[in-house]
Design a protein around this motif. Structure first.
Motif, PDB file in Angstrom:
ATOM      1  N   LEU A  15       6.286  43.807  -5.213  1.00 24.12           N
ATOM      2  CA  LEU A  15       6.981  43.094  -6.292  1.00 24.12           C
ATOM      3  C   LEU A  15       8.410  42.768  -5.877  1.00 24.12           C
ATOM      4  N   GLN A  16       9.075  43.710  -5.225  1.00 24.62           N
ATOM      5  CA  GLN A  16      10.435  43.457  -4.743  1.00 24.62           C
ATOM      6  C   GLN A  16      10.443  42.376  -3.672  1.00 24.62           C
ATOM      7  N   ALA A  17       9.433  42.375  -2.819  1.00 25.39           N
ATOM      8  CA  ALA A  17       9.335  41.336  -1.794  1.00 25.39           C
ATOM      9  C   ALA A  17       9.106  39.966  -2.416  1.00 25.39           C
ATOM     10  N   ILE A  18       8.283  39.912  -3.453  1.00 20.52           N
ATOM     11  CA  ILE A  18       8.042  38.636  -4.143  1.00 20.52           C
ATOM     12  C   ILE A  18       9.325  38.159  -4.818  1.00 20.52           C
ATOM     13  N   ALA A  19      10.054  39.072  -5.479  1.00 22.88           N
ATOM     14  CA  ALA A  19      11.315  38.695  -6.130  1.00 22.88           C
ATOM     15  C   ALA A  19      12.309  38.167  -5.100  1.00 22.88           C
ATOM     16  N   TYR A  20      12.384  38.817  -3.948  1.00 26.70           N
ATOM     17  CA  TYR A  20      13.267  38.368  -2.883  1.00 26.70           C
ATOM     18  C   TYR A  20      12.889  36.959  -2.429  1.00 26.70           C
ATOM     19  N   ASP A  21      11.599  36.714  -2.260  1.00 24.55           N
ATOM     20  CA  ASP A  21      11.132  35.402  -1.826  1.00 24.55           C
ATOM     21  C   ASP A  21      11.437  34.331  -2.881  1.00 24.55           C
ATOM     22  N   ILE A  22      11.232  34.667  -4.152  1.00 29.04           N
ATOM     23  CA  ILE A  22      11.560  33.712  -5.220  1.00 29.04           C
ATOM     24  C   ILE A  22      13.036  33.346  -5.150  1.00 29.04           C
ATOM     25  N   ALA A  23      13.906  34.361  -5.031  1.00 27.11           N
ATOM     26  CA  ALA A  23      15.350  34.119  -4.984  1.00 27.11           C
ATOM     27  C   ALA A  23      15.731  33.287  -3.757  1.00 27.11           C
ATOM     28  N   ALA A  24      15.130  33.592  -2.609  1.00 25.05           N
ATOM     29  CA  ALA A  24      15.436  32.847  -1.385  1.00 25.05           C
ATOM     30  C   ALA A  24      15.009  31.394  -1.505  1.00 25.05           C
ATOM     31  N   ARG A  25      13.830  31.172  -2.060  1.00 24.36           N
ATOM     32  CA  ARG A  25      13.344  29.799  -2.222  1.00 24.36           C
ATOM     33  C   ARG A  25      14.189  29.046  -3.252  1.00 24.36           C
ATOM     34  N   LYS A  26      14.614  29.753  -4.301  1.00 27.81           N
ATOM     35  CA  LYS A  26      15.488  29.127  -5.300  1.00 27.81           C
ATOM     36  C   LYS A  26      16.816  28.722  -4.658  1.00 27.81           C
ATOM     37  N   ALA A  27      17.377  29.594  -3.827  1.00 26.88           N
ATOM     38  CA  ALA A  27      18.636  29.293  -3.143  1.00 26.88           C
ATOM     39  C   ALA A  27      18.499  28.088  -2.228  1.00 26.88           C
ATOM     40  N   ALA A  28      17.298  27.877  -1.693  1.00 22.51           N
ATOM     41  CA  ALA A  28      17.023  26.724  -0.830  1.00 22.51           C
ATOM     42  C   ALA A  28      16.557  25.517  -1.635  1.00 22.51           C
ATOM     43  N   ASP A  29      16.632  25.634  -2.957  1.00 25.92           N
ATOM     44  CA  ASP A  29      16.232  24.563  -3.875  1.00 25.92           C
ATOM     45  C   ASP A  29      14.764  24.170  -3.698  1.00 25.92           C
ATOM     46  N   LYS A  30      13.917  25.196  -3.499  1.00 22.31           N
ATOM     47  CA  LYS A  30      12.478  24.977  -3.348  1.00 22.31           C
ATOM     48  C   LYS A  30      11.763  25.568  -4.567  1.00 22.31           C
ATOM     49  N   PRO A  31      11.146  24.736  -5.378  1.00 22.16           N
ATOM     50  CA  PRO A  31      10.382  25.265  -6.521  1.00 22.16           C
ATOM     51  C   PRO A  31       9.267  26.181  -6.019  1.00 22.16           C
ATOM     52  N   THR A  32       8.961  27.215  -6.785  1.00 19.35           N
ATOM     53  CA  THR A  32       7.998  28.215  -6.343  1.00 19.35           C
ATOM     54  C   THR A  32       7.047  28.593  -7.467  1.00 19.35           C
ATOM     55  N   VAL A  33       5.782  28.731  -7.123  1.00 22.99           N
ATOM     56  CA  VAL A  33       4.784  29.256  -8.050  1.00 22.99           C
ATOM     57  C   VAL A  33       4.167  30.477  -7.379  1.00 22.99           C
ATOM     58  N   VAL A  34       4.128  31.587  -8.113  1.00 23.60           N
ATOM     59  CA  VAL A  34       3.560  32.828  -7.602  1.00 23.60           C
ATOM     60  C   VAL A  34       2.433  33.239  -8.536  1.00 23.60           C
ATOM     61  N   ALA A  35       1.313  33.638  -7.980  1.00 25.17           N
ATOM     62  CA  ALA A  35       0.198  34.138  -8.795  1.00 25.17           C
ATOM     63  C   ALA A  35      -0.022  35.609  -8.457  1.00 25.17           C
ATOM     64  N   CYS A  36       0.095  36.454  -9.466  1.00 25.59           N
ATOM     65  CA  CYS A  36      -0.155  37.886  -9.283  1.00 25.59           C
ATOM     66  C   CYS A  36      -0.375  38.512 -10.655  1.00 25.59           C
ATOM     67  N   SER A  37      -0.882  39.721 -10.656  1.00 27.69           N
ATOM     68  CA  SER A  37      -1.094  40.397 -11.930  1.00 27.69           C
ATOM     69  C   SER A  37       0.096  41.295 -12.231  1.00 27.69           C
ATOM     70  N   CYS A  38       1.035  40.756 -12.963  1.00 32.15           N
ATOM     71  CA  CYS A  38       2.220  41.512 -13.407  1.00 32.15           C
ATOM     72  C   CYS A  38       1.895  42.080 -14.780  1.00 32.15           C
ATOM     73  N   LEU A  39       1.139  43.156 -14.773  1.00 30.43           N
ATOM     74  CA  LEU A  39       0.579  43.693 -16.004  1.00 30.43           C
ATOM     75  C   LEU A  39       1.600  44.378 -16.899  1.00 30.43           C
ATOM     76  N   LYS A  40       2.624  44.958 -16.307  1.00 31.02           N
ATOM     77  CA  LYS A  40       3.621  45.696 -17.087  1.00 31.02           C
ATOM     78  C   LYS A  40       4.931  44.921 -17.147  1.00 31.02           C
ATOM     79  N   LYS A  41       5.660  45.139 -18.240  1.00 35.28           N
ATOM     80  CA  LYS A  41       6.968  44.492 -18.377  1.00 35.28           C
ATOM     81  C   LYS A  41       7.873  44.886 -17.213  1.00 35.28           C
ATOM     82  N   ALA A  42       7.817  46.141 -16.788  1.00 36.25           N
ATOM     83  CA  ALA A  42       8.655  46.581 -15.669  1.00 36.25           C
ATOM     84  C   ALA A  42       8.367  45.772 -14.407  1.00 36.25           C
TER      85      ALA A  42
END
Length: 106
Positions: A15-42
């Protein structure tokens, strides 16, 4: 792949790796779609740490409908036997989360 439900300690690193990738892609102005089972609010909170514009799509359906669809899949790593643990773990999307709920039976 072993048919054993994951525990939180299994999930935190990816989850931390996915968050890092989202942030990196956002910083590069690249829209991102991630599919995973984020079952808990945490879990979703970790992904939301990547930026305020993270939006979740919650696919909503009955256990019977989901089991039927899972059984029809070919060559998928998650067996239907794990569905109950997934449903037991699922926490509804909270009001402070940006989310769209889609009814899969429609």
């Amino acid at each position: 792949q072993k048919g054993v439900p994951l525990v939180d300690d299994d999930r935190w690193p990816w989850l931390q790796a996915i968050a890092y990738d989202i942030a990196a892609r956002k910083a590069a102005d690249k829209p991102t779609v991630v599919a995973c089972s984020c079952l808990k609010k945490a879990y979703r909170d970790i992904l939301r740490s990547a930026g305020p514009d993270v939006v979740f799509v919650h696919l909503s359906g009955t256990a019977d409908e989901i089991a039927r669809r899972m059984a029809a899949r070919e060559d998928h790593f998650m067996p239907v036997s794990l569905l109950k643990s997934q449903m037991d773990t699922l926490e509804p999307v909270a009001v402070d989360e940006s989310a769209l709920t889609v009814d899969i039976s429609a």
